[in-house]
Design an enzyme around this catalytic site. Structure first.
Site, PDB file in Angstrom:
ATOM      1  N   GLU A  78     -27.411  75.086  24.058  1.00  0.00           N
ATOM      2  CA  GLU A  78     -27.255  75.651  22.709  1.00  0.00           C
ATOM      3  C   GLU A  78     -28.602  75.836  22.004  1.00  0.00           C
ATOM      4  OE1 GLU A  78     -24.903  73.278  20.011  1.00  0.00           O
ATOM      5  OE2 GLU A  78     -24.871  74.814  18.477  1.00  0.00           O
ATOM      6  N   LYS A 105     -24.471  78.597  24.584  1.00  0.00           N
ATOM      7  CA  LYS A 105     -23.892  78.566  23.232  1.00  0.00           C
ATOM      8  C   LYS A 105     -24.941  79.076  22.248  1.00  0.00           C
ATOM      9  CE  LYS A 105     -21.770  75.528  19.762  1.00  0.00           C
ATOM     10  NZ  LYS A 105     -20.910  74.386  19.502  1.00  0.00           N
TER      11      LYS A 105
HETATM   12  C1  5MM Z   1     -24.580  74.599  15.175  1.00  0.00           C
HETATM   13  O1  5MM Z   1     -23.739  73.503  15.187  1.00  0.00           O
HETATM   14  C2  5MM Z   1     -22.808  73.440  16.264  1.00  0.00           C
HETATM   15  C3  5MM Z   1     -21.679  74.420  16.083  1.00  0.00           C
HETATM   16  O2  5MM Z   1     -21.115  74.186  14.811  1.00  0.00           O
HETATM   17  P1  5MM Z   1     -20.898  75.396  13.800  1.00  0.00           P
HETATM   18  O3  5MM Z   1     -19.871  76.280  14.470  1.00  0.00           O
HETATM   19  O4  5MM Z   1     -20.403  74.749  12.551  1.00  0.00           O
HETATM   20  O5  5MM Z   1     -22.224  76.079  13.650  1.00  0.00           O
HETATM   21  C4  5MM Z   1     -22.236  72.026  16.306  1.00  0.00           C
HETATM   22  O6  5MM Z   1     -21.642  71.777  17.566  1.00  0.00           O
HETATM   23  C5  5MM Z   1     -23.312  71.024  16.029  1.00  0.00           C
HETATM   24  O7  5MM Z   1     -24.220  71.012  17.084  1.00  0.00           O
HETATM   25  C6  5MM Z   1     -22.634  69.673  15.829  1.00  0.00           C
HETATM   26  O8  5MM Z   1     -21.840  69.755  14.689  1.00  0.00           O
HETATM   27  C7  5MM Z   1     -23.625  68.537  15.734  1.00  0.00           C
HETATM   28  O9  5MM Z   1     -24.477  68.777  14.656  1.00  0.00           O
HETATM   29  P2  5MM Z   1     -25.479  67.624  14.157  1.00  0.00           P
HETATM   30  O10 5MM Z   1     -26.313  68.333  13.111  1.00  0.00           O
HETATM   31  O11 5MM Z   1     -24.679  66.544  13.595  1.00  0.00           O
HETATM   32  O12 5MM Z   1     -26.302  67.197  15.321  1.00  0.00           O
END
Ligand code: 5MM
Length: 343
Positions: free
Chosen positions: A177, A219
């Site tokens: 990602e 991703k």
């Molecule tokens: C970009 O964040 C990931 C996808 O979420 P969105 O669809 O809300 O953009 C998400 O998987 C993110 O990596 C996780 O929520 C973990 O985030 P943190 O900031 O807690 O590491």
């Protein structure tokens, strides 16, 4: 054998006309979302929210895999059933976020490096034993004025590739990602340039680390104008720019691309995903990968705002979550319309 298992798992995650539920918010991020909706920031509130998510009726109709967080993969329903078991029984493959977050990148003011490689081999072995069959690591790239630097892109791409190779060694499909952030005034064209440069570097590093492309999932962000950019392109323009960018840089061997939502409003994320898949289905496009979703906020947020920690609102919040999941599944087939949304 591991290679075949990785390819099979990747295919199950992206090849069945469903997408992924990202429910891997770290504790600080989950608490921040709870604070924004007036929910107490406690272990029990986080557990109750995750129980609501994994027990949503018919979630497995639209969701192929769920990304958990370290705290969550160890948790259970109130009746003691592990979340991993609940998911598996719903036909949803459990996955796990394994990066440990971003830190300032030394020498590069304003830029971040994702950490988590230390001890990763052992952690991956433990997560596999707990039932995880895929993993996720996120790196962030800012397209703000004067950024990103080559040093930031390359350091993060290298980290993603080292993580992916370790995952495959452990029998876990890596979700890779690299996120170009939406925050800022940058144009959509600038987002496309930065996304393209980042993905080129990521795939060069994946190749250097001998990652099996057939056994991974990308991703990325969609190609979008910055949130404060005065020009906000329409859904079809976003879809065209996103496809143009990906087609230039993502090898055909990658089985699937699962978009993050990045803070887009839920309905707009569905509409853009739908437009991307309409391009993909056109006779001339011949895109080699499945184009699915791996949304967190764009699936969870509307349900969270209904739940707000109240037991009496669990069923309605679950209906709302299942609805968003269904809308996004429809978008994979180019069948999403705003008529699916409540008036
Ligand atoms: C970009 O964040 C990931 C996808 O979420 P969105 O669809 O809300 O953009 C998400 O998987 C993110 O990596 C996780 O929520 C973990 O985030 P943190 O900031 O807690 O590491």
């Amino acid at each position: 054998m591991i290679a075949q298992d990785l390819m099979d798992t990747a295919h199950q995650l992206v090849g069945g006309g469903k997408g992924l539920l990202a429910m891997d918010e770290s504790t600080p991020t989950c608490d921040e979302r709870f604070a924004g909706t007036g929910i107490p920031q406690t272990v029990e509130a986080r557990r109750a929210w995750r129980e609501l998510l994994v027990t949503t009726p018919r979630l497995g109709d639209s969701i192929s895999g769920a990304i958990l967080y370290d705290e969550t993969i160890r948790q259970q329903k109130k009746d003691g059933t592990p979340f991993v078991k609940v998911l598996a029984e719903a036909g949803i493959i459990p996955g796990i976020k394994v990066d440990t977050g971003e830190e300032d990148l030394a020498g590069y003011p304003g830029e971040k490096i994702t950490e988590g490689l230390d001890g990763l081999r052992e952690r991956l072995r433990d997560y596999f034993q707990m039932g995880a069959r895929f993993a996720k690591w996120r790196a962030v790239v800012s397209p703000a004025e004067g950024l990103p630097s080559r040093g930031c892109i390359e350091a993060n791409a290298h980290g993603l590739a080292r993580y992916a190779a370790l995952c495959q060694e452990a029998g876990l499909v890596p979700i890779v990602e690299p996120e170009v952030l939406m925050a800022g005034e940058h144009t959509m064209e600038r987002c496309r340039e930065v996304t393209e440069e980042t993905l080129r570097s990521v795939f060069a590093q994946l190749s250097a680390q001998r990652v099996l492309l057939e056994g991974m999932i990308l991703k990325p962000n969609m190609v979008l104008p910055g949130l404060r950019c005065p020009k906000q392109e329409g859904v079809d323009e976003v879809a065209a720019a996103t496809v143009k960018c990906l087609r230039r840089v993502v090898p055909a061997a990658v089985p699937g691309i699962a978009f993050l939502s990045g803070g887009q409003p839920a309905e707009l994320a569905s509409a853009r995903l739908n437009a991307i898949n309409i391009i993909s289905m056109s006779a001339t496009a011949r895109l080699p990968w499945a184009l699915v979703f791996s949304f967190a906020r764009a699936i969870q947020q509307p349900a969270l705002e209904i739940w707000r920690g109240r037991e009496s609102c669990v069923a309605l919040a679950q209906d709302t979550l299942a609805h968003r999941a269904r809308c996004n599944r429809a978008a994979l087939h180019g069948e999403y319309t705003t008529a699916m949304e409540p008036a």
